[in-house]
Write a protein that holds these residues in place. Structure first.
Motif, short mmCIF file in Angstrom:
data_model
loop_
_atom_site.label_atom_id
_atom_site.label_comp_id
_atom_site.label_asym_id
_atom_site.label_seq_id
_atom_site.Cartn_x
_atom_site.Cartn_y
_atom_site.Cartn_z
N SER A 30 0.86 -1.18 0.00
CA SER A 30 0.00 0.00 0.00
C SER A 30 0.89 1.23 0.00
O SER A 30 1.86 1.29 0.78
CB SER A 30 -0.91 0.03 1.23
N ASP A 87 0.44 3.98 1.22
CA ASP A 87 0.31 4.73 2.46
C ASP A 87 0.90 4.00 3.67
O ASP A 87 0.96 4.57 4.76
CB ASP A 87 -1.17 5.02 2.75
N VAL A 88 1.32 2.73 3.47
CA VAL A 88 1.77 1.92 4.60
C VAL A 88 3.15 1.34 4.30
O VAL A 88 3.27 0.46 3.44
CB VAL A 88 0.77 0.78 4.90
N LEU A 119 -1.63 -6.24 1.83
CA LEU A 119 -2.82 -5.44 2.10
C LEU A 119 -3.71 -5.26 0.87
O LEU A 119 -4.90 -5.01 1.01
CB LEU A 119 -2.41 -4.06 2.62
N GLY A 120 -3.14 -5.36 -0.32
CA GLY A 120 -3.87 -5.05 -1.53
C GLY A 120 -4.80 -6.17 -1.97
O GLY A 120 -4.82 -7.26 -1.38
N ASP A 157 -16.82 -0.50 5.08
CA ASP A 157 -16.34 0.31 3.97
C ASP A 157 -14.88 0.72 4.18
O ASP A 157 -14.09 0.76 3.23
CB ASP A 157 -17.20 1.57 3.81
N LEU A 158 -14.50 1.00 5.43
CA LEU A 158 -13.12 1.36 5.74
C LEU A 158 -12.17 0.21 5.43
O LEU A 158 -11.10 0.40 4.84
CB LEU A 158 -13.01 1.76 7.21
N ILE A 159 -12.57 -1.00 5.80
CA ILE A 159 -11.75 -2.18 5.53
C ILE A 159 -11.62 -2.39 4.02
O ILE A 159 -10.52 -2.64 3.51
CB ILE A 159 -12.37 -3.42 6.20
N ASN A 160 -12.72 -2.28 3.31
CA ASN A 160 -12.70 -2.50 1.86
C ASN A 160 -11.81 -1.49 1.15
O ASN A 160 -11.13 -1.82 0.17
CB ASN A 160 -14.12 -2.41 1.29
N THR A 161 -11.79 -0.25 1.63
CA THR A 161 -11.04 0.82 0.97
C THR A 161 -9.56 0.75 1.25
O THR A 161 -8.73 0.86 0.33
CB THR A 161 -11.58 2.19 1.40
N HIS A 162 -9.17 0.54 2.49
CA HIS A 162 -7.77 0.67 2.88
C HIS A 162 -7.03 -0.66 3.00
O HIS A 162 -5.80 -0.69 2.88
CB HIS A 162 -7.67 1.44 4.20
N THR A 163 -7.75 -1.74 3.27
CA THR A 163 -7.10 -3.05 3.35
C THR A 163 -7.97 -4.08 2.62
O THR A 163 -8.58 -4.95 3.24
CB THR A 163 -6.89 -3.48 4.82
#
Length: 281
Positions: free
Chosen positions: A84, A86-87, A93-94, A174-180
């Motif tokens: 990612s 950002d990480v 994570l992708g 939605d947060l999980i789906n977007t960032h991880t």
């Protein structure tokens, strides 16, 4: 299983590793990995590719297993995938289908460098499951002899039932789906899991081994890790060593008993029984 029992199990495994390492330190130097000048031997003709899990990387997941295999004469390689922007440092994570494309490219690089016809793959957690996408959809079955999954998330996890709480916390899913997205892909019932397992767990021509622990608190229930199909061997760690209390992280990162069984899966002709004393082998 209580927190204290989990901590005791991890400390016990680490103590056994230190004892085993001390007994063999004078016998051979620690092996290295990701040496693209390595040429497979007659005894071990296939390079071994190690595939890390979620929130890990190509080094920290394999500080014990990579030298363990290299010391036994294998050409050992590991890759980072699912990065990612950002990480830093932690990966996996992708989206898993995209990570499988990275694995495909890395397998091609290893085969080109070593001159081998096929590789063997050993993966922990997501890394024991993600290669199945490569085998099934990206032509990997012609390049891979065996897949050994250590605590692999083969059918999705309920994370001890926590996924059932997601509808009660608006926005979290939605947060999980977007960032991880890899985490979302690995939940039981996800679109990715349904596609991966549609039509059967395995593909012809590949040998599969799953090594699981009954104390896994990440991929739950632990029996969901097991595969169905031809050329499959499902192994429960506690059937080999009843006092081994390793949980999800320990079995993939430090457990020499599990690693002895990994070595058996990579070289079944020379396999020896795995037991609680296998740390001394």
């Amino acid at each position: 299983m209580s927190l204290w029992k989990r901590l005791f199990g991890m400390l016990a495994v680490l103590s056994l590793i230190l004892i085993g390492a001390g007994s063999s330190a004078s016998a051979a130097p620690r092996g290295s990995w990701n040496d693209f000048s390595c040429r497979p031997s007659v005894d071990h003709p296939r390079p071994v590719i190690l595939v890390h899990g979620t929130f890990a990387n190509s080094t920290n997941n394999w500080l014990v297993l990579a030298p363990y295999l290299a010391d036994r004469g294998y050409c050992v390689f590991s890759l980072d995938y699912g990065q990612s922007p950002d990480v830093p440092f932690i990966h996996g994570l992708g989206p898993i289908d995209k990570s499988a494309e990275q694995l495909k490219a890395f397998v091609g690089r290893v085969l080109s460098a070593t001159g081998a016809a096929k590789v063997d793959i050993v993966g922990h957690s997501q890394g024991g499951m993600m290669p199945r996408y490569y085998l099934k959809f990206l032509g990997g079955a012609t390049k891979v002899n065996a897949l050994v999954g250590v605590a692999p998330n083969n059918h999705g996890t309920t994370v001890l039932g926590l996924t059932r709480l997601l509808p009660y916390f608006p926005g979290v899913e939605d947060l999980i789906n977007t960032h991880t997205p890899a985490v979302a892909d690995q939940l039981a019932g996800s679109d990715f899991m349904r596609r991966l397992n549609a039509g059967g767990d395995t593909v012809p021509g590949v040998k599969y081994t799953v090594i699981a622990t009954r104390y896994d608190g990440v991929v739950t229930p632990y029996r969901s890790q097991f595969l169905n199909g031809l050329n499959v061997r499902n192994v429960l760690l506690q059937n080999l060593c009843p006092v081994d209390l390793s949980e999800h992280m320990a079995i993939g990162m430090v457990d020499l008993i599990a690693f002895h069984e990994v070595a058996n899966a990579l070289d079944p002709v020379s396999a020896t029984p795995t037991s609680c004393t296998s740390i001394f082998d």
